[in-house]
Design a protein around this motif. Structure first.
Motif, PDB file in Angstrom:
ATOM      1  N   VAL A  95      80.502   0.246 -50.219  1.00  0.00           N
ATOM      2  CA  VAL A  95      80.585  -0.784 -51.264  1.00  0.00           C
ATOM      3  C   VAL A  95      81.138  -0.163 -52.543  1.00  0.00           C
ATOM      4  O   VAL A  95      80.713   0.914 -52.966  1.00  0.00           O
ATOM      5  N   ARG A  96      82.090  -0.853 -53.170  1.00  0.00           N
ATOM      6  CA  ARG A  96      82.715  -0.373 -54.410  1.00  0.00           C
ATOM      7  C   ARG A  96      82.110  -0.996 -55.662  1.00  0.00           C
ATOM      8  O   ARG A  96      82.274  -0.475 -56.760  1.00  0.00           O
ATOM      9  N   ASP A  97      81.449  -2.132 -55.526  1.00  0.00           N
ATOM     10  CA  ASP A  97      81.045  -2.921 -56.693  1.00  0.00           C
ATOM     11  C   ASP A  97      79.782  -2.405 -57.378  1.00  0.00           C
ATOM     12  O   ASP A  97      79.445  -2.862 -58.477  1.00  0.00           O
ATOM     13  N   PHE A  98      79.061  -1.480 -56.744  1.00  0.00           N
ATOM     14  CA  PHE A  98      77.822  -0.952 -57.314  1.00  0.00           C
ATOM     15  C   PHE A  98      77.804   0.558 -57.131  1.00  0.00           C
ATOM     16  O   PHE A  98      78.461   1.089 -56.233  1.00  0.00           O
ATOM     17  N   CYS A  99      77.042   1.250 -57.972  1.00  0.00           N
ATOM     18  CA  CYS A  99      77.080   2.714 -57.953  1.00  0.00           C
ATOM     19  C   CYS A  99      75.747   3.276 -58.417  1.00  0.00           C
ATOM     20  O   CYS A  99      74.871   2.552 -58.904  1.00  0.00           O
ATOM     21  N   GLY A 100      75.606   4.590 -58.267  1.00  0.00           N
ATOM     22  CA  GLY A 100      74.479   5.278 -58.854  1.00  0.00           C
ATOM     23  C   GLY A 100      74.682   5.438 -60.348  1.00  0.00           C
ATOM     24  O   GLY A 100      75.729   5.078 -60.901  1.00  0.00           O
ATOM     25  N   HIS A 101      73.702   6.035 -61.032  1.00  0.00           N
ATOM     26  CA  HIS A 101      73.753   6.052 -62.490  1.00  0.00           C
ATOM     27  C   HIS A 101      72.836   7.139 -63.038  1.00  0.00           C
ATOM     28  O   HIS A 101      71.854   7.532 -62.410  1.00  0.00           O
ATOM     29  N   GLY A 102      73.173   7.582 -64.238  1.00  0.00           N
ATOM     30  CA  GLY A 102      72.248   8.431 -64.955  1.00  0.00           C
ATOM     31  C   GLY A 102      70.967   7.672 -65.244  1.00  0.00           C
ATOM     32  O   GLY A 102      70.964   6.439 -65.331  1.00  0.00           O
ATOM     33  N   ILE A 103      69.876   8.405 -65.385  1.00  0.00           N
ATOM     34  CA  ILE A 103      68.577   7.777 -65.603  1.00  0.00           C
ATOM     35  C   ILE A 103      67.693   8.756 -66.361  1.00  0.00           C
ATOM     36  O   ILE A 103      67.856   9.967 -66.261  1.00  0.00           O
ATOM     37  N   GLY A 104      66.754   8.221 -67.136  1.00  0.00           N
ATOM     38  CA  GLY A 104      65.851   9.066 -67.901  1.00  0.00           C
ATOM     39  C   GLY A 104      64.931   8.206 -68.723  1.00  0.00           C
ATOM     40  O   GLY A 104      64.157   7.420 -68.195  1.00  0.00           O
ATOM     41  N   LYS A 105      65.052   8.295 -70.038  1.00  0.00           N
ATOM     42  CA  LYS A 105      64.264   7.429 -70.910  1.00  0.00           C
ATOM     43  C   LYS A 105      64.762   5.985 -70.848  1.00  0.00           C
ATOM     44  O   LYS A 105      64.016   5.056 -71.150  1.00  0.00           O
ATOM     45  N   SER A 106      66.008   5.813 -70.482  1.00  0.00           N
ATOM     46  CA  SER A 106      66.573   4.484 -70.211  1.00  0.00           C
ATOM     47  C   SER A 106      66.773   4.324 -68.715  1.00  0.00           C
ATOM     48  O   SER A 106      66.975   5.301 -67.988  1.00  0.00           O
ATOM     49  N   PHE A 107      66.737   3.063 -68.253  1.00  0.00           N
ATOM     50  CA  PHE A 107      66.860   2.737 -66.839  1.00  0.00           C
ATOM     51  C   PHE A 107      68.246   3.120 -66.307  1.00  0.00           C
ATOM     52  O   PHE A 107      68.369   3.726 -65.239  1.00  0.00           O
ATOM     53  N   HIS A 108      69.283   2.752 -67.052  1.00  0.00           N
ATOM     54  CA  HIS A 108      70.655   3.025 -66.623  1.00  0.00           C
ATOM     55  C   HIS A 108      71.402   3.742 -67.738  1.00  0.00           C
ATOM     56  O   HIS A 108      71.493   3.249 -68.859  1.00  0.00           O
ATOM     57  N   LEU A 109      71.945   4.909 -67.404  1.00  0.00           N
ATOM     58  CA  LEU A 109      72.691   5.728 -68.343  1.00  0.00           C
ATOM     59  C   LEU A 109      73.998   6.184 -67.698  1.00  0.00           C
ATOM     60  O   LEU A 109      74.173   6.099 -66.481  1.00  0.00           O
TER      61      LEU A 109
END
Length: 258
Positions: A161-175
């Protein structure tokens, strides 16, 4: 590793352990005849009982504490009175927010006896994620992650799937950065010590195209073929990585032996 990174790793692991613990509890109830609302209620209660908050709840208006995505639902399925039936596969995605830090993970579950093709899809998805995790260390490129996943699943006859991806995370949900699950090795930004992000490939039995339903959340395969996903939150070390969302009970891949 400096003290700031160490603290981030400790806090993320604490949140991640609660999130993975919630999925361990789902293993105890998953069977034909339960509703996805029952899964949501269990996850909410478990996370709450462990002094954390279900991060998806009210996030950008999302109405539930976890995502439940069966069969041809790719991601962000909203729990409801929908009954799971024998032969279904379902992804359950949970994020715990604890002491200001997030831990995000998802797992596939088999509902009763599932088809051989469903088993192969789920195994390929899990294996692709783990192969990508195993190459992680300071100095590799984000494109190496995507290339590893794409090569593995396409060799198995599936699509990324191209439309969604992983992400940075920490004090915020998505970074930042976005972690694509496809791409070319040796491209993109370099991975560096101290980074924390998710790897969460969504892999389709058919073509990779998706569409989002009118609820604004639920993403499904356009061709209505099965989709599978696994997710871990990972921290980068100088010479490797740490997975913050492993099951304490070893329940990382179905069928789960309780």
């Amino acid at each position: 590793m400096n003290d700031e990174f160490k603290n981030a790793f400790i806090k993320t692991k604490a949140a991640g352990s609660i999130a993975s613990g919630a999925l361990d509890e789902v293993c105890n109830i998953i069977k034909p005849g339960i509703s996805t609302n029952e899964i949501d209620n269990l996850c909410y209660q478990f996370i709450n009982d462990h002094g954390a908050y279900s991060a998806p709840l009210y996030y950008r208006g999302y109405p539930k504490s976890c995502c439940t995505s069966p069969n041809h639902t790719v991601c962000h399925g909203i729990p409801s009175d929908k009954i799971l039936r024998d032969g279904d596969i379902v992804n359950v995605d949970v994020t715990a927010f604890k002491d200001g830090w997030h831990g995000d993970t998802s797992r596939m579950f088999f509902v009763g006896e599932v088809s051989v093709k469903a088993m192969k899809l789920v195994k390929s998805t899990y294996d692709a994620m783990m192969k990508a995790i195993k190459i992680l260390k300071d100095g590799i490129y984000l494109g190496d992650i995507g290339s590893t996943i794409q090569d593995h699943v396409e060799n198995d006859g599936f699509s990324v799937v191209r439309d969604f991806c992983g992400h940075g995370i920490g004090k915020s949900f998505h970074l930042n950065p976005n972690i694509l699950h496809y791409g070319k090795a040796g491209t993109g930004m370099k991975v560096t010590e101290g980074m924390i992000f998710t790897i969460e490939p969504m892999i389709n039995l058919g073509k990779f195209e998706t569409k989002t339903l009118n609820d604004g959340w639920t993403a499904v395969t356009k061709d209505k073929t099965l989709s599978a996903q696994f997710e871990h939150t990972i921290g980068i070390k100088k010479d490797g990585y740490e997975i913050f969302t492993l099951s304490d009970k070893g329940l990382n891949f179905p069928p789960y032996k309780i």
